[in-house]
Motif scaffolding. Structure first.
Motif, PDB file in Angstrom:
ATOM      1  N   GLN A 104     -17.245  18.549   3.806  1.00 24.57           N
ATOM      2  CA  GLN A 104     -17.960  19.111   4.897  1.00 24.57           C
ATOM      3  C   GLN A 104     -19.185  20.000   4.424  1.00 24.57           C
ATOM      4  N   LEU A 105     -18.923  20.878   3.487  1.00 20.95           N
ATOM      5  CA  LEU A 105     -19.801  21.699   3.098  1.00 20.95           C
ATOM      6  C   LEU A 105     -20.985  20.881   1.940  1.00 20.95           C
ATOM      7  N   ARG A 106     -20.280  19.775   1.502  1.00 20.99           N
ATOM      8  CA  ARG A 106     -21.589  19.095   0.531  1.00 20.99           C
ATOM      9  C   ARG A 106     -22.431  18.339   1.519  1.00 20.99           C
ATOM     10  N   ARG A 107     -22.248  17.899   2.701  1.00 26.43           N
ATOM     11  CA  ARG A 107     -22.880  17.356   3.775  1.00 26.43           C
ATOM     12  C   ARG A 107     -23.962  18.569   4.235  1.00 26.43           C
ATOM     13  N   TYR A 108     -23.538  19.774   4.559  1.00 20.90           N
ATOM     14  CA  TYR A 108     -24.326  20.794   4.949  1.00 20.90           C
ATOM     15  C   TYR A 108     -25.516  21.252   3.708  1.00 20.90           C
ATOM     16  N   ARG A 109     -24.778  21.078   2.519  1.00 26.57           N
ATOM     17  CA  ARG A 109     -25.685  21.370   1.365  1.00 26.57           C
ATOM     18  C   ARG A 109     -26.784  20.297   1.263  1.00 26.57           C
ATOM     19  N   ARG A 110     -26.524  18.954   1.576  1.00 26.60           N
ATOM     20  CA  ARG A 110     -27.570  18.096   1.610  1.00 26.60           C
ATOM     21  C   ARG A 110     -28.847  18.533   2.750  1.00 26.60           C
ATOM     22  N   LEU A 111     -28.210  18.859   3.941  1.00 25.27           N
ATOM     23  CA  LEU A 111     -29.014  19.176   4.872  1.00 25.27           C
ATOM     24  C   LEU A 111     -30.147  20.516   4.463  1.00 25.27           C
ATOM     25  N   LEU A 112     -29.516  21.269   3.738  1.00 23.72           N
ATOM     26  CA  LEU A 112     -30.291  22.538   3.288  1.00 23.72           C
ATOM     27  C   LEU A 112     -31.220  21.976   2.268  1.00 23.72           C
ATOM     28  N   ASP A 113     -30.867  21.026   1.293  1.00 25.48           N
ATOM     29  CA  ASP A 113     -31.587  20.628   0.301  1.00 25.48           C
ATOM     30  C   ASP A 113     -33.073  19.866   0.897  1.00 25.48           C
ATOM     31  N   GLN A 114     -32.671  19.310   1.995  1.00 23.51           N
ATOM     32  CA  GLN A 114     -33.978  18.693   2.652  1.00 23.51           C
ATOM     33  C   GLN A 114     -35.128  19.608   3.238  1.00 23.51           C
ATOM     34  N   SER A 115     -34.704  20.938   3.306  1.00 22.71           N
ATOM     35  CA  SER A 115     -35.368  21.867   3.955  1.00 22.71           C
ATOM     36  C   SER A 115     -36.560  22.387   2.899  1.00 22.71           C
ATOM     37  N   PRO A 116     -37.780  22.595   3.178  1.00 25.91           N
ATOM     38  CA  PRO A 116     -38.772  22.811   2.282  1.00 25.91           C
ATOM     39  C   PRO A 116     -38.791  24.414   2.003  1.00 25.91           C
ATOM     40  N   VAL A 117     -38.051  25.102   2.964  1.00 26.91           N
ATOM     41  CA  VAL A 117     -38.304  26.544   2.675  1.00 26.91           C
ATOM     42  C   VAL A 117     -37.720  27.116   1.376  1.00 26.91           C
ATOM     43  N   ALA A 118     -38.126  28.243   0.885  1.00 22.37           N
ATOM     44  CA  ALA A 118     -37.417  28.831  -0.421  1.00 22.37           C
ATOM     45  C   ALA A 118     -36.167  29.411  -0.322  1.00 22.37           C
ATOM     46  N   SER A 119     -35.993  30.206   0.767  1.00 20.86           N
ATOM     47  CA  SER A 119     -34.776  31.240   1.095  1.00 20.86           C
ATOM     48  C   SER A 119     -33.754  30.295   1.849  1.00 20.86           C
ATOM     49  N   LYS A 120     -32.844  29.698   1.479  1.00 20.09           N
ATOM     50  CA  LYS A 120     -31.742  29.039   2.220  1.00 20.09           C
ATOM     51  C   LYS A 120     -30.476  29.145   1.495  1.00 20.09           C
ATOM     52  N   GLY A 121     -29.313  29.009   2.097  1.00 18.30           N
ATOM     53  CA  GLY A 121     -28.001  29.059   1.880  1.00 18.30           C
ATOM     54  C   GLY A 121     -27.000  28.667   2.832  1.00 18.30           C
ATOM     55  N   LEU A 122     -25.939  28.592   2.276  1.00 15.89           N
ATOM     56  CA  LEU A 122     -24.396  28.120   3.122  1.00 15.89           C
ATOM     57  C   LEU A 122     -23.408  29.419   3.098  1.00 15.89           C
ATOM     58  N   VAL A 123     -23.216  29.700   4.250  1.00 17.34           N
ATOM     59  CA  VAL A 123     -22.176  30.563   4.376  1.00 17.34           C
ATOM     60  C   VAL A 123     -20.904  30.207   5.220  1.00 17.34           C
ATOM     61  N   LEU A 124     -19.806  30.572   4.776  1.00 15.74           N
ATOM     62  CA  LEU A 124     -18.431  29.923   5.067  1.00 15.74           C
ATOM     63  C   LEU A 124     -17.949  31.271   5.718  1.00 15.74           C
ATOM     64  N   LEU A 125     -17.511  31.054   7.078  1.00 18.79           N
ATOM     65  CA  LEU A 125     -17.347  32.420   7.641  1.00 18.79           C
ATOM     66  C   LEU A 125     -15.758  32.102   8.317  1.00 18.79           C
ATOM     67  N   THR A 126     -14.699  32.709   7.541  1.00 18.28           N
ATOM     68  CA  THR A 126     -13.086  32.281   7.925  1.00 18.28           C
ATOM     69  C   THR A 126     -12.277  33.522   8.139  1.00 18.28           C
ATOM     70  N   ARG A 127     -11.161  33.383   8.927  1.00 18.68           N
ATOM     71  CA  ARG A 127     -10.380  34.315   9.011  1.00 18.68           C
ATOM     72  C   ARG A 127      -9.529  34.817   7.790  1.00 18.68           C
ATOM     73  N   TYR A 128      -9.063  33.660   7.232  1.00 20.69           N
ATOM     74  CA  TYR A 128      -8.275  33.985   6.144  1.00 20.69           C
ATOM     75  C   TYR A 128      -9.135  33.677   4.777  1.00 20.69           C
ATOM     76  N   PRO A 129      -8.777  34.254   3.528  1.00 21.85           N
ATOM     77  CA  PRO A 129      -9.174  33.764   2.150  1.00 21.85           C
ATOM     78  C   PRO A 129      -9.216  32.366   1.934  1.00 21.85           C
ATOM     79  N   VAL A 130     -10.164  31.730   1.386  1.00 19.41           N
ATOM     80  CA  VAL A 130      -9.959  30.218   1.247  1.00 19.41           C
ATOM     81  C   VAL A 130     -10.577  30.021  -0.274  1.00 19.41           C
ATOM     82  N   SER A 131      -9.910  28.746  -0.775  1.00 18.68           N
ATOM     83  CA  SER A 131     -10.231  28.609  -2.069  1.00 18.68           C
ATOM     84  C   SER A 131     -11.076  27.282  -2.132  1.00 18.68           C
TER      85      SER A 131
END
Length: 209
Positions: A104-131
């Motif tokens: 899922q995160l890889r798919r969203y990364r591809r979506l971000l890569d398609q954007s021409p803007v310079a400042s972009k990123g992916l944030v994962l917001l969770t209840r518990y710590p994740v690996s």
């Protein structure tokens, strides 16, 4: 919190979000964020900077250019929250009980890569710590509550803004997604608990248990 009844409204509405827990949580978070950007620019600028890990830094005068979008369907999936300006694009993937997948995160990364803007990123917001790997920044719900609470105490919010913030923070608290502050009462409470434990032990020993 000015009115103890406020959090109960969202808690009661949440009961009807059958199998839509994360969608409900997403909208519950996105709307106050959007409202604060339009009406409490100074506080919103700091909150947005924190929740995006510094990817989106806007002056209070430019907060109204921020676009908060939810559940936008596309070829790479349906990101929970998109934060956009002409120079920024951040995807926030919201999780409560469910786990995020690297696919899922890889798919969203591809979506971000398609954007021409310079400042972009992916944030994962969770209840518990994740690996799971793949996000640029990892946030927890208790941090969101702390940051919003901090800004609401720093600035004098308008009545409607305060209402929305209290509702949201109360909802997170009711779901045990926040952490209370450790104050001076803690050592006293620990000593009292130890004393109670000793008394229970003596009572049990007296009864031959």
């Amino acid at each position: 919190m000015s009115d103890g009844r406020l959090p109960k409204q969202l808690v009661r509405l949440h009961k009807w979000a059958f199998r839509q827990d994360e969608n409900f949580l997403t909208e519950t978070f996105a709307y106050p964020l959007e409202y604060l950007a339009e009406n409490e620019a100074e506080a919103a600028a700091e909150i947005v900077s924190r929740i995006t890990g510094g990817i989106i830094i806007l002056s209070p005068q430019h907060m109204r250019v921020l676009e908060v979008r939810t559940q936008i369907s596309g070829e790479e999936g349906i990101p929970d929250i998109e934060l956009r300006t002409g120079q920024h694009f951040v995807i926030i993937e919201v999780k409560s009980q469910a786990k995020a997948s690297e696919d899922q995160l890889r798919r969203y990364r591809r979506l971000l890569d398609q954007s021409p803007v310079a400042s972009k990123g992916l944030v994962l917001l969770t209840r518990y710590p994740v690996s799971v790997v793949g996000a640029d920044h990892y946030m927890r719900w208790y941090q969101i509550a702390e940051w919003i609470g901090l800004e609401s105490s720093r600035y004098r919010f308008k009545a409607t803004s305060e209402f929305l913030v209290n509702q949201f923070l109360g909802f997170l608290k009711a779901r045990n997604m926040t952490m209370g502050q450790i104050t001076w009462e803690l050592p006293i409470g620990v000593r009292s608990l130890r004393t109670l434990t000793d008394m229970l032990y003596e009572a049990a020993a007296a009864c031959g248990l």
